[in-house]
Design an enzyme around this catalytic site. Sequence first.
Site, PDB file in Angstrom:
ATOM      1  N   ASP A  93       0.851  -1.185   0.000  1.00 16.95           N
ATOM      2  CA  ASP A  93       0.000   0.000   0.000  1.00 16.95           C
ATOM      3  C   ASP A  93       0.887   1.235   0.000  1.00 16.95           C
ATOM      4  O   ASP A  93       1.649   1.454   0.953  1.00 16.95           O
ATOM      5  CB  ASP A  93      -0.842  -0.060   1.290  1.00 16.95           C
ATOM      6  CG  ASP A  93      -2.193   0.561   1.129  1.00 16.95           C
ATOM      7  OD1 ASP A  93      -2.278   1.606   0.474  1.00 16.95           O
ATOM      8  OD2 ASP A  93      -3.164   0.016   1.691  1.00 16.95           O
ATOM      9  N   ASP A 188      -2.933   4.699  -2.433  1.00 17.82           N
ATOM     10  CA  ASP A 188      -3.928   5.322  -1.566  1.00 17.82           C
ATOM     11  C   ASP A 188      -4.389   6.669  -2.149  1.00 17.82           C
ATOM     12  O   ASP A 188      -3.552   7.472  -2.594  1.00 17.82           O
ATOM     13  CB  ASP A 188      -3.226   5.560  -0.211  1.00 17.82           C
ATOM     14  CG  ASP A 188      -4.165   5.956   0.897  1.00 17.82           C
ATOM     15  OD1 ASP A 188      -5.061   5.160   1.217  1.00 17.82           O
ATOM     16  OD2 ASP A 188      -4.000   7.060   1.452  1.00 17.82           O
ATOM     17  N   GLU A 238      -6.721   3.844  -5.520  1.00 18.56           N
ATOM     18  CA  GLU A 238      -7.933   4.172  -4.766  1.00 18.56           C
ATOM     19  C   GLU A 238      -8.389   5.559  -5.203  1.00 18.56           C
ATOM     20  O   GLU A 238      -7.643   6.530  -5.081  1.00 18.56           O
ATOM     21  CB  GLU A 238      -7.657   4.166  -3.259  1.00 18.56           C
ATOM     22  CG  GLU A 238      -8.936   4.358  -2.463  1.00 18.56           C
ATOM     23  CD  GLU A 238      -8.714   4.836  -1.032  1.00 18.56           C
ATOM     24  OE1 GLU A 238      -9.568   4.574  -0.186  1.00 18.56           O
ATOM     25  OE2 GLU A 238      -7.693   5.494  -0.765  1.00 18.56           O
ATOM     26  N   HIS A 312     -10.777  -2.029   4.849  1.00 15.06           N
ATOM     27  CA  HIS A 312     -10.567  -1.561   6.221  1.00 15.06           C
ATOM     28  C   HIS A 312     -11.257  -0.220   6.513  1.00 15.06           C
ATOM     29  O   HIS A 312     -11.177   0.269   7.639  1.00 15.06           O
ATOM     30  CB  HIS A 312      -9.063  -1.435   6.460  1.00 15.06           C
ATOM     31  CG  HIS A 312      -8.449  -0.419   5.532  1.00 15.06           C
ATOM     32  ND1 HIS A 312      -8.351  -0.636   4.176  1.00 15.06           N
ATOM     33  CD2 HIS A 312      -7.965   0.821   5.759  1.00 15.06           C
ATOM     34  CE1 HIS A 312      -7.811   0.428   3.610  1.00 15.06           C
ATOM     35  NE2 HIS A 312      -7.575   1.321   4.543  1.00 15.06           N
ATOM     36  N   ASP A 313     -11.878   0.390   5.502  1.00 15.52           N
ATOM     37  CA  ASP A 313     -12.568   1.671   5.710  1.00 15.52           C
ATOM     38  C   ASP A 313     -14.079   1.523   5.712  1.00 15.52           C
ATOM     39  O   ASP A 313     -14.801   2.514   5.846  1.00 15.52           O
ATOM     40  CB  ASP A 313     -12.212   2.652   4.574  1.00 15.52           C
ATOM     41  CG  ASP A 313     -10.752   3.042   4.570  1.00 15.52           C
ATOM     42  OD1 ASP A 313     -10.157   3.110   5.660  1.00 15.52           O
ATOM     43  OD2 ASP A 313     -10.207   3.281   3.471  1.00 15.52           O
TER      44      ASP A 313
END
Length: 522
Positions: A93, A188, A238, A312-313
């Site tokens: 990431d 990200d 993302e 995870h969000d």
Amino acid sequence: MINNFVYQIYPRSFNDTTGNGIGDINGIIEKLSYIKDLGADYIWITPFFVSPQNDNGYDIANYLEIDPLFGTMSNFDTLVEECKKYGLKIMLDMVLNHTSTEHEWFKKAMSGDKEYQDFYFFQDDKVNWESKFGGNAFEYVEEFNKYYLHLFDKTQADLNWENEKVRAEIYNVVNFWLDKGVEGLRFDVINLISKKHPFVNSESIGKEQYTDGPRVHEFLKELNKNTFGKKEVLTVGEMSSTDITNCKKYANSNMEELSTVFHFHHLKVDYKDGDKWTRDFFDFKMLKELFKDWQEAFCEADVNDSLFWSNHDQPRIASRFVKAKTEAEQLRKNKMLAASMYLMRGVSFIFQGEEIGMLNCDYTSINDFSDVESINYYNLLTDPDKLEIIKEKSRDNSRTPMQWDNSLNSGFTTGKPWLKVNSNYETINVGVEKNDPNSTLSFYKELIKFKKENMTLVSGNIKFIDHEELLIYTRSSNDDSYTVVSNYFDHEVKYEYNNVIMSNFDANSTTIPSFGFVVIKN
Ligand code: GLC
């Protein structure tokens, strides 16, 4: 079309081998055979770099070292070797829109070094943009009477990609990890890296000033050329609040930018009037339309979409949309959601715990929560039901420890877990489900295998068929054709069908029960 399943690991909640209550790299190594057995090709590990952990590692203070919380570089090298043995590839990431304010670049900027102040956006005035974690996006620095931009927490300062030196540093970071054997990269919030200049006040909260900005495609092409472009690397960007036109460029079939993109509109269909901090709402019509618009547009342009329900969000998908009333319904819902999503066209991403049907956490007090966004919003919301809202929407829902078995702390740690384990771990866990052919886990394995063995489901065309109450699409190629029918509701729907090759109930050819699905061979 890339035929891959990526398993997302949130290391701090995955598997702890030291007893400090936080998962670690060695914990990942221990579970590689589990991940391989599931059918995954990649593991995506969320950030484990040196960080003050204000945003659980998305605030990086040193990109080139591993935070001792998670282990050492030698543990990482072992992970690379072990992954090779299992035929698994590693996706890391890359958080390149911002650094932690603990990063040495930011510290130098704060000590008055002009060169490093240019690594960020320091300016005399602030404008009215809102931070994604609540409040104004500019922080005042008294020492030099200036403000710096932070689109997220005030300890996450945005990097100035306009500055060539910043871009050169970033390429070094990415190449460092590629040289270590990494074969996948997740970028990200990468569509926020190009901001409109000069900064001006927004008529709303600022998004239009920095989302899919003026130089973003140029920056991504340059990043591609200078780092992963010549290698076989799976890249996913993302994209925050993006649109189809930009995504078709980000993941264009010439591979000039990225392999695929994460877009999130389908996970906002339970936001009332677009507001995340609301409850009990599900717009099925909107979900259907979004799937149709994005999937068909990507298919036509030969662009890779990404398929995912959780990360995870996000709150746990098994707890979202229409609620299941019984355990049997919950099981059907878990399977229906998986089939409905992963038989579409794209690269699949499965978040740890989704494959066993983990549910939202059952916390009772705000003190049980840890996430910076949830706590900020708890303080900002005025709704008397705000704890209920946080419980339903918090990112901590997906961050509770992985439920491995029914021993102490769900087999995640022998110490005190950093975040409370969900109390349902005795019934929802890998240990119980791996021996049950009817479990969510067994179904995920079956589904992944099924997709991999049917190229039409990988690269075939996709077309949606409109229906008031069901989600229906067909996947076809010159060889064969399938129709996938899913019921997202808690009541039976009349529908005639034959030639079922997969389903989550005893198919009867006239009805689909609550949360039922069928795959039909045409
Ligand atoms: C991304 C991450 C999220 C993080 C944010 C800021 O959306 O997935 O966890 O808080 O970016 O880096």
